[in-house]
Write an enzyme that holds these catalytic residues in place. Sequence first.
Site, PDB file in Angstrom:
ATOM      1  CG  ASP A 133      60.447  25.867  35.707  1.00 20.39           C
ATOM      2  OD1 ASP A 133      59.236  26.695  36.071  1.00 20.39           O
ATOM      3  OD2 ASP A 133      60.837  25.482  36.679  1.00 20.39           O
TER       4      ASP A 133
HETATM    5  C1  NOJ Z   1      59.965  28.281  37.217  1.00 11.89           C
HETATM    6  C2  NOJ Z   1      60.732  28.299  38.627  1.00 11.89           C
HETATM    7  O1  NOJ Z   1      62.624  27.876  37.772  1.00 11.89           O
HETATM    8  C3  NOJ Z   1      60.867  26.650  39.579  1.00 11.89           C
HETATM    9  O2  NOJ Z   1      61.110  26.065  40.574  1.00 11.89           O
HETATM   10  C4  NOJ Z   1      59.203  27.440  40.011  1.00 11.89           C
HETATM   11  O3  NOJ Z   1      58.705  26.608  40.738  1.00 11.89           O
HETATM   12  C5  NOJ Z   1      57.995  27.717  39.077  1.00 11.89           C
HETATM   13  N1  NOJ Z   1      58.802  28.392  37.938  1.00 11.89           N
HETATM   14  C6  NOJ Z   1      57.011  28.340  39.360  1.00 11.89           C
HETATM   15  O4  NOJ Z   1      56.580  29.635  40.083  1.00 11.89           O
END
Ligand code: NOJ
Length: 745
Positions: A283
């Site tokens: 993430d």
């Molecule tokens: C952070 C988030 O936790 C995740 O769910 C998301 O897919 C990513 N950012 C990308 O935007």
Amino acid sequence: MKKQPFILLLTIVFLLLSCNQKAKISKDEMIEKKIDSLLVLMTLEEKIGQMQQLSISRHFNDTVYDLVRQGKIGSFLNARNLAMRNELQRIALEESRLRIPLIFGRDVIHGYKTIFPIPLGQAASWNPVLVEKASAIAAKEASSDGIDWTFAPMLDIARDPRWGRIAESPGEDPFLASMLARAMVRGFQGEDLTDPSTIAACGKHFVGYGAAEGGKDYNTTLIPEAELRNIYLPSFKAFVEEGGQTIMSAFNDLNGIPTSGNEFTLRQILRNEWRFDGFVVSDWESVAEMIPHGYCKDEAEAAQKAILAGVDMEMVSQTMQDHLPSLIQNGTISESFINLAVKNILRVKFRLGLFEKPYADSLENVILTEDNLKTAREIATESCVLLKNEDNVLPIKSSVKRIAVIGPLADAPLDQLGTWAFDGRPENSVTPLKAFQEMSEGKKIIYSPGLKTSRDKDMEGIKQAVAAARQSDIVLLFLGEEAILSGEAHSRAFLNLPGAQEQLVEALTKTGKPLVGIILAGRPLVLSKIEDKLSAILYAWHPGTMAGPAIHDLVFGKVVPSGKLPVSFPRAEGQIPVYYNHKNTGRPPREEQRNITPGDPMNPVGFSANYLDLDYLPRYPFGYGLSYTSFDYSNILLSADTIGFKDTLDIEILIKNTGAYDAQEIVQLYIRDIYASITQPVKELKGFKKIMISAGDSLNVNFGLTVNDLSFYDNEGSFLAEPGRFELFVGKNSRETIKASFYLK
Ligand code: NOJ
């Protein structure tokens, strides 16, 4: 010119593989051969390049194009538009040495342009067929804008409504979540990943992210292994079994090890036990965040721990790109780890057909089509949960001529889309106000918002709302939370209606008109202060683009409510976490201890797992939801009193629609393993069926249970069933059930 020999060699290898061997080897084997033949041509720098994902929103400047030219990028998220996407792809294909296509990802969470209900709302439909359909539409719309890969489904089990991301989750139950995980994989990925209208799915956030302490986003999680395997992992396992192509590691520190550096979950469970062969993306900056977590001393160590654990692609932070070369050079890690990661990434790129069809075409008649909107309306109606309907105030009777539409969410086109609706546009939303104005033939609609937003504390508009209510026969009160109050990093400590909404309800009660609360929210709210004042409550979550028509259909009885809660609703914040599949304790509370009045702290009621000042049961249990009709459950029949380890127990139950409406019912099957080598939940969902029964008709509903359904993971990680007595419950929710029992021998 310099690139020519490589390109020639590559082309020859691919051609040979595609032509000569097609008949002899399977598609998968052919992909493996292509991967191997490509890998040997790659420099270390190019391999590490494949492992880097950058965000256009964060990194965009002209150097990005150079990085692509140099083969230093494998993926982008959030490319601005199709033209930019195709231009970046062109550079990768025409100007980089090995012509490896980029993969473009984006958060297509509950729809692309056509926005469906938030995932928690979709879960309330208990309708995997519709959820699959919605995901397929999202994939089709998104792929027509050049998106190859969505960061969905979010599969985090969530037991804490304070956590803003509960909105994105499938709720509190592993069985329901697994069914939805499978449906979403099928929807996004279709039957053929090379089909240009399908996209790769990403199961996230691996794992335990939803168990954040105190409901604060990104917070610490402590989950014993048995609980991890029994509660938090099944939805991800189902995702992998269904062929989900990518997994996202999470932000949380799980039992002391951040999940983006967690060898136990990423390598042991995901790769060794489940044989996952897609790729893992970390993430957003979660690899670098292992430093503030206190798990890595610097970025080099973060890169090392991430790759050793099994992260294949790093999102946004660049620790791997910056440090893997020296870590390999000085022998800290072996290049074989990089090779494995790159193979996983290339495998998905080949499976998606990106080498054959790297560019995306803008397609016509894909976005916001009549069919897409019809599905959005259908799933929104099935997501709404009728919590209360005193004196059958709903559906609205034909005698009602004047309807007051009141509340800050009656005409909030952005808010009805909910969190993570990146590409949804408010101008495409049909709000409840608009729908009621346009669709309620022969009725007078009197509108007064009362408050400007859900957080508005200015009471000025309330007077007008009261005046509007006085002119009406019934008041539809659109209350709840704005979209921004749930989602990532949007946790709340108080779960009542924000702003002056409670005062608005209070003021309206003085009119004596029947008040119907229609709640648009990203989480279960605590409604205790207003509940008694409302004659009916329809919980609509954030229903998406077609909120208005869907709610109109339900309120007028064109469609009968059929949604049921995918998560327990607390009576007060102090009850949290409150979930149906809890353990029993040695001193469980008893029914007669309910509704206790605040007592003498020295004289608690019955020395049980109870509160002095509040009922121990949630306000609305998991699986709960009313209908305009009523269903009677009877005649539960089991095929045997005792089953062996290889048998299936057949269960049959008779359900009668005893009311006046043809309607859908969600029949739920739960079990309880009475005693075992580790204690078991008081109830566990093991099956459900959503069925249509005409008014007055009866239907036999059948379920089957095998030893697999009776098994659990113990503290050593073994999956086993233990002989003994089991209880079985079939019912309309997790509380109102008919009980039977049987033995496993
Ligand atoms: C952070 C988030 O936790 C995740 O769910 C998301 O897919 C990513 N950012 C990308 O935007």
